[in-house]
Design an enzyme around this catalytic site. Structure first.
Site, mmCIF file in Angstrom:
data_model
loop_
_atom_site.group_PDB
_atom_site.id
_atom_site.type_symbol
_atom_site.label_atom_id
_atom_site.label_comp_id
_atom_site.label_asym_id
_atom_site.label_seq_id
_atom_site.Cartn_x
_atom_site.Cartn_y
_atom_site.Cartn_z
ATOM 1 C CG HIS A 51 -1.834 1.278 1.386
ATOM 2 N ND1 HIS A 51 -2.948 1.258 1.250
ATOM 3 C CD2 HIS A 51 -1.566 2.542 1.721
ATOM 4 C CE1 HIS A 51 -3.783 2.475 1.289
ATOM 5 N NE2 HIS A 51 -2.516 3.068 1.719
ATOM 6 C CD GLU A 52 1.662 3.601 3.478
ATOM 7 O OE1 GLU A 52 1.815 4.846 3.024
ATOM 8 O OE2 GLU A 52 0.271 3.329 4.222
ATOM 9 C CG HIS A 69 0.587 6.382 -0.736
ATOM 10 N ND1 HIS A 69 -0.764 7.013 -1.222
ATOM 11 C CD2 HIS A 69 0.034 5.906 0.405
ATOM 12 C CE1 HIS A 69 -1.661 6.998 -0.649
ATOM 13 N NE2 HIS A 69 -1.231 6.236 0.622
ATOM 14 C CG HIS A 119 0.300 9.151 -6.856
ATOM 15 N ND1 HIS A 119 -1.030 9.501 -6.359
ATOM 16 C CD2 HIS A 119 0.121 9.570 -8.120
ATOM 17 C CE1 HIS A 119 -1.684 9.986 -6.917
ATOM 18 N NE2 HIS A 119 -1.100 10.160 -8.044
#
Length: 670
Positions: A461-462, A465, A468
């Protein structure tokens, strides 16, 4: 000024020279940088030349560079490796930064220049990204109160200053409570616990300079203890201590702080002409208004509660068969759910965990990004803020893309949770600037470090980020990377979690810590087959928190904040044996600042999209389809906030998704 924080950093990748920075450097550097930033902005505001995009918007972006440097270093260290000095500086800096921001926003000459450009926007010949930057800049001024009259501006300034103080205090109280509590376990207390948990409990004792084994309030210790300890009395003690953080009375109690913050937020919204704080915050989100969020949460709540109630009945029966009478309590659910998972899916966390080595999961995240986006990662030796941190240079086809830093282990100096931050964001104006991205997690430290399946999902999940940020390709830092609406920012992160569930990824990287052998196909099938196990519980605890958050910010501030929390939960029919994921006194997402205030729902809003977005790969029959990966990067990951998120998602998928994709993904379609 001869301060290391203000000098040019002639280091590899121009990263801060952490090994040479002292806590004594922060205060004088902050004072100097704050004053310099104000001088720069006053020069801009008083420019006698007619406003242009270059001499106003672009000029504004080039102010405050020293302040950005100082704060990026300080808040990186204060969040992940705090101490008393840094906590005191946070309390000092927060209200001063608020006052500084207000002085800039309320400068009439500066706002007049921005407003002039906005009025003439159709005649300025701007490209699409510049047009969006202008819109966002003008909107930010208005939403901060630039158009208010003098009295309202003064009140707004006071509210923001007080909120800054309260948010810092809330966060620090929570960290103090987490640090101060532990329970020492005897040899008898350790019976029934898996070896990995005993090892971590032993290391926690060493960190606290205590003989034996301890359970602290780190989530990486609490959750597995609640899963595995057969001692109901100890589970109750640990659970109650965990949910009492910030609500134990005394100097670290957060309840009155939270109540005051709600009161001030409501007043702020009123000054700006909004009926409530949620309406103010959601105006700029994809959801647009509270009614749309309530609709989403209600659509998910009903099937989730039905599933949770069914699961509770099974767990109660198991508990009674164990000889424990009475009701299923909140400290019982995880224990009996773990026993049920072992019985129904033949899965034992103690057997699974050796296949999820931290280093292998890091390699898996890197490998997937290489297959999707051609990224390569090479370990590099640079000065970092803590010995636990590691760094990698990120390249693509031989070209430097980013510096990535991983800080994975829980420690007493780190606030709880997991997050992604940047010390430098991607931009092309005024010159090419590559990002420095940090993933911070709170995994239990052992040798070697082993993760739960949920921990591995958090890592992915991190890292989503981080992608991105790394793959951002815009001109202006203001719209770079994760600078997007809150209910869109979780799309890339939650989408990336799906690659952990791809069988070929686990076949390659889920290797046993002792033998190095891949996870057996039968076990792999069980792990993936149980991916939605206990999803009723997980969904209920999340939606309850999101609903309480939204309710807080759509009504008048309560006189008793906990009474209002309980009122909302009662009206929803919250199951007795499930607690909120984040009860009010620990709800740092909402009360340590306002980033997620009235927007905690955003994870679920994004999940509607991420389920649908990954379905595109499933429809292709290839989780690494090159054409789709290129479209994902081109239309979403590279664009940051340079375009409207609905347009970005539609460009990728051809349409906007419905809630059915989320319910299917969570196994809640009946």
């Amino acid at each position: 000024m001869n301060n290391l924080l203000l000098r040019e950093w002639k280091t590899l990748f121009e990263i801060a020279p952490f090994d040479k920075i002292s806590d004594d450097d922060f205060s004088p550097a902050f004072d100097h940088a704050l004053s310099a930033d104000m001088r720069e902005k006053l020069v801009l505001a008083n420019n006698p030349e007619p406003p242009t995009f270059a001499n106003t918007i672009e000029a504004l972006m080039q102010t405050g560079k020293d302040l950005d440097k100082v704060l990026s270093v300080f808040y990186t260290m204060a969040g992940a490796d705090s101490n008393e000095t840094r906590e005191a500086l946070m309390r000092e800096f927060s209200p001063r930064l608020s006052a500084h921001s207000s002085e800039i926003i309320f400068n009439k000459d500066l706002f007049a220049r921005v407003d002039n450009l906005w009025t003439r926007r159709d005649d300025l010949g701007l490209n699409p990204e510049q047009s969006r930057v202008l819109m966002l800049t003008h909107r930010n001024f208005l939403r901060a109160g630039a158009a208010l009259d003098r009295d309202a501006r003064e009140r707004m300034k006071a509210i923001k200053s007080r909120l800054a103080v309260l948010g810092t205090e809330f966060s620090q109280n929570l960290l103090k409570d987490e640090r101060s509590w532990h329970i020492v376990l005897s040899e008898d207390d350790l019976k029934g616990l898996p070896n990995f948990l005993i090892e971590v409990a032993n290391k926690a004792a060493v960190e606290k300079k205590i003989e034996g084994s301890v359970i602290t309030l780190s989530r990486s210790l609490v959750v597995p203890f609640l899963q595995f300890s057969p001692r109901r009395d100890l589970r109750e003690i640990v659970y109650k201590a965990w949910v009492a953080r910030g609500a134990s009375g005394g100097d670290t109690d957060n309840r009155e702080l939270a109540r005051e913050m709600l009161e001030l937020r409501q007043e702020m919204a009123g000054l700006l002409g909004y009926r409530d704080f949620a309406s103010f915050k959601l105006e700029t989100e994809m959801a647009k208004k509270p009614e749309n969020v309530y609709q989403l949460l209600n659509d998910v709540w009903q099937p989730a509660k039905v599933q949770a109630d069914k699961d509770a009945a099974v767990l109660v029966k198991m508990m009674h068969e164990d000889g424990t009478k009475g009701d299923l309590e909140k400290w019982d659910w995880r224990y009996y759910a773990e026993k049920r998972r072992k019985a129904d899916h033949d899965l034992d966390e103690a057997i699974i965990k050796p296949f999820f080595q931290l280093d292998q999961m890091i390699n898996a995240a890197f490998d997937c990004s290489g297959r999707l986006f051609e990224l390569e990662f090479k370990s590099v030796d640079v000065s970092l803020y803590h010995p636990d941190c590691r760094a990698w240079e990120v390249t693509r086809r031989g070209k430097h893309v980013a510096l990535f830093i991983g800080d994975y282990y829980a420690r007493g100096s780190k606030r709880s949770g997991a997050w992604c931050s940047t010390m430098r964001s991607q931009a092309k104006f005024p010159k090419e600037q590559t990002p420095i991205v940090i993933n911070v997690c709170n995994f239990a430290k052992s040798d070697p470090a082993l993760l739960s399946y949920d921990d591995a999902r958090t890592l992915f999940h991190e890292f989503g980020h981080a992608l991105h940020q790394m793959l951002s390709d815009v001109s202006y830092e203001m719209v770079s990377g994760t600078s997007v609406p809150r209910d869109f920012v979780e799309l890339p992160s939650q989408l990336y979690e799906h690659w952990l569930e791809v069988p070929e990824v686990l076949e390659k990287f889920a290797t046993h810590v002792d033998t190095g052998e891949a996870m057996p196909p039968a076990l792999l099938e069980k792990v993936l087959g149980a991916a939605n196990f206990d999803m009723g519980f997980q969904t209920v605890e999340y939606v309850a928190s999101a609903m309480v958050d939204l309710d807080y910010h759509t009504r008048e501030a309560p006189t008793d904040i906990i009474a209002q929390q309980d009122e909302v939960l009662g009206a929803m029919g919250m199951p007795n044996a499930i607690g909120m994921r984040h009860a009010t006194a620990q709800f740092a997402h909402v009360f340590s600042g306002d980033s997620y205030a009235s927007r905690y729902y955003s994870y679920m809003w994004s999940e509607v999209m991420d389920a649908d977005a990954f379905a595109a790969f499933e429809e292709k029959g290839d989780s690494f389809d090159a054409e789709l990966a290129k479209s994902l990067e081109l239309n979403i990951l590279s664009k940051g906030g340079s375009q409207d998120p609905e347009a970005l998602y539609t460009a990728y998928r051809g349409r906007l998704p419905g809630v059915d994709a989320l319910l299917r993904g969570r196994g809640l379609m009946f």
